[in-house]
Each structure stands twice: as C-alpha cells, then as structure tokens.
Design a protein around this motif. Structure first.
Motif, PDB file in Angstrom:
ATOM      1  N   GLN A   1       0.855  -1.178   0.000  1.00  0.00           N
ATOM      2  CA  GLN A   1       0.000   0.000   0.000  1.00  0.00           C
ATOM      3  C   GLN A   1       0.894   1.232   0.000  1.00  0.00           C
ATOM      4  O   GLN A   1       1.875   1.282   0.745  1.00  0.00           O
ATOM      5  CB  GLN A   1      -0.890   0.040   1.236  1.00  0.00           C
ATOM      6  CG  GLN A   1      -1.827  -1.134   1.389  1.00  0.00           C
ATOM      7  CD  GLN A   1      -2.704  -0.988   2.627  1.00  0.00           C
ATOM      8  OE1 GLN A   1      -3.350   0.044   2.829  1.00  0.00           O
ATOM      9  NE2 GLN A   1      -2.719  -2.016   3.457  1.00  0.00           N
TER      10      GLN A   1
ATOM     11  N   LEU B   1      -5.276   2.181  -3.497  1.00  0.00           N
ATOM     12  CA  LEU B   1      -5.893   1.559  -2.332  1.00  0.00           C
ATOM     13  C   LEU B   1      -7.138   0.752  -2.716  1.00  0.00           C
ATOM     14  O   LEU B   1      -7.748   0.101  -1.865  1.00  0.00           O
ATOM     15  CB  LEU B   1      -6.265   2.624  -1.300  1.00  0.00           C
ATOM     16  CG  LEU B   1      -5.095   3.414  -0.707  1.00  0.00           C
ATOM     17  CD1 LEU B   1      -5.623   4.483   0.249  1.00  0.00           C
ATOM     18  CD2 LEU B   1      -4.116   2.494   0.008  1.00  0.00           C
TER      19      LEU B   1
ATOM     20  N   PRO C   1      -4.945  -4.381  -4.832  1.00  0.00           N
ATOM     21  CA  PRO C   1      -3.509  -4.556  -4.593  1.00  0.00           C
ATOM     22  C   PRO C   1      -2.730  -4.664  -5.904  1.00  0.00           C
ATOM     23  O   PRO C   1      -3.167  -5.336  -6.840  1.00  0.00           O
ATOM     24  CB  PRO C   1      -3.450  -5.876  -3.812  1.00  0.00           C
ATOM     25  CG  PRO C   1      -4.647  -6.633  -4.295  1.00  0.00           C
ATOM     26  CD  PRO C   1      -5.711  -5.604  -4.566  1.00  0.00           C
TER      27      PRO C   1
END
Length: 245
Positions: free
Chosen positions: A214, A229, A232
C-alpha cells in the motif's frame, strides 16, 4: 523470459518513472519492503532482475561484503553500472532462468518486480533454495495476482476518464498475459496466490512474512495514488531456506 527493457522506446519511458529517477525512496512499496531485509553486514546478496541496481547499492550500504546483480537487459545493467557502482557490486547480463545458481552460496536473494516476467516460478524457487545458505533469506516483490489477472491490467473507466473499477477475469488460468505498459506491448505471466505461496512451501521454504503493498500516506497527494488503495498491485514475501547446517 522476454526482454522488453532493451526496447529503446520502452527503456526511455521507464527512465521517466519516479522510481527510475529518484531510486528507492520514490518507490511506493519501499516503506514496506525495507523493514523485511535481514541484517546484511558481512553477507553475500544476489539481486535477481536488478534493474538500475538500487537494491544492490542499498545492500552494500547495509554492510554486504559481496553483491551480484543480474538482469536480462543490457541497457539496465549499463545504467546500474553508471548509477550504482561499487567495488563490492558485480553486475551481470543474465536472465533469471539462465543464471547458474551455485549451491549454498548466498545469504540473501532479493527480487523486486521481476518474477512476474517468469513463466515457471516453481523451477526458479527450486534454484533459489539451492543457492541460498542454510537459513538464507529470499525476499521478493511480485505483481499481485489480482493485478496480473486484471483484464488488460487496466481500469474500466467512467465517461469522465476516472477509474470506475478494476476488472479481474480468468484468475485460475495461470500463464501468459499480453499487456500494454509504458506505450509498449509487454508479456507477463499470471500466477495465482496459491501457486506463489505453495510454490515456496513445496520447495522447502518457510514463509516468514506476506504483505500486500500500500502506498505511504506521504505519497497520497501524487495523482492517481489514492486509486492504489482500491486493489492490490504488489505482493511482498519473505521466506527462509530451512536446511541442515
């Protein structure tokens, strides 16, 4: 393993990326990857798909006594020798599949954003286990299976051009994915999460850490970063080669 990085157009576009120009601190995953490195003082490190050599130089700065960075791209190796040369670092033009992996040689093997260009991960895991010393560390960052299973590896967009959602299809059909990246057609390989993690376990690794990357808060003002976000993009794994000493 395909070699798009020696394509002049592709290489020039890659050179414009923030991580190319500013190194590790400009990489959105670095704040998670860096803490996963073992202590490297006096250690021997192999970097698979070393690119510009940023991780090689980092290893030396952490005290590594010998580092080998390999990359299939001659252009990448040339750039690494310019940007991140050191008497403790050797660079070699070689594909991840082609390196000879001498047994019980390296204390740490690292690979950042290269293994999704490899078709047979299981075979590479086997070779990496062979080349690591007992309790050696295998640390890698690979494109996340949700990302590689993305249709065209791109968003579906709203009429105003903003991302609507990230489509995933053929997840369990592993293998070649033809994508468009940095203005060029690029071949990657999709591996499921099961294939990646069980591939390690089946080749005698212990899995120590699994993290999904992240971006850090300080990068959230970069255009498009908040969309990272929503799905992934990268999978970070730290594994240990358990062997009898």
């Amino acid at each position: 393993m395909n070699n798009e990085y020696d394509n002049e157009k592709f290489f020039n576009e890659y050179a414009k990326m923030a991580r190319s120009q500013n190194g590790l601190e400009a990489a959105g995953e670095w704040h998670q990857l860096r803490p996963l490195f073992p202590k490297l003082d006096g250690k021997k490190v192999l970097d698979l798909g070393c690119g510009y050599g940023w991780h090689c130089k980092f290893a030396v700065e952490q005290g590594a006594k010998q580092v080998l960075g390999i990359d299939l791209s001659k252009k990448m190796i040339t750039e690494a020798q310019k940007r991140n040369a050191d008497e403790c670092i050797q660079y070699q033009v070689a594909g991840i599949e082609d390196y000879n992996y001498p047994p019980n040689t390296w204390d740490c093997v690292v690979s950042n954003l290269a293994l999704h260009y490899v078709e047979n991960l299981d075979e590479i895991f086997k070779k990496i286990y062979q080349t690591l010393k007992a309790d050696g560390i295998f640390l890698f960052n690979i494109e996340h299976p949700v990302f590689t299973a993305g249709v065209g590896q791109d968003w579906i967009y709203k009429t105003d051009g903003t991302p609507k959602y990230w489509p995933v299809d053929n997840y369990f059909l592993s293998g070649q994915r033809n994508t468009h990246f940095l203005g060029c057609d690029v071949v990657k390989y999709h591996h499921t999460l099961t294939q990646i993690l069980m591939g390690l376990l089946n080749n005698q690794f212990d899995i120590a850490v699994v993290e999904e990357a992240q971006p850090p808060k300080e990068m959230m003002d970069i255009p498009g970063m908040t969309d990272e976000l929503r799905r992934p993009m990268m999978l970070l794994v730290k594994a240990i080669a358990k062997k009898k000493r």
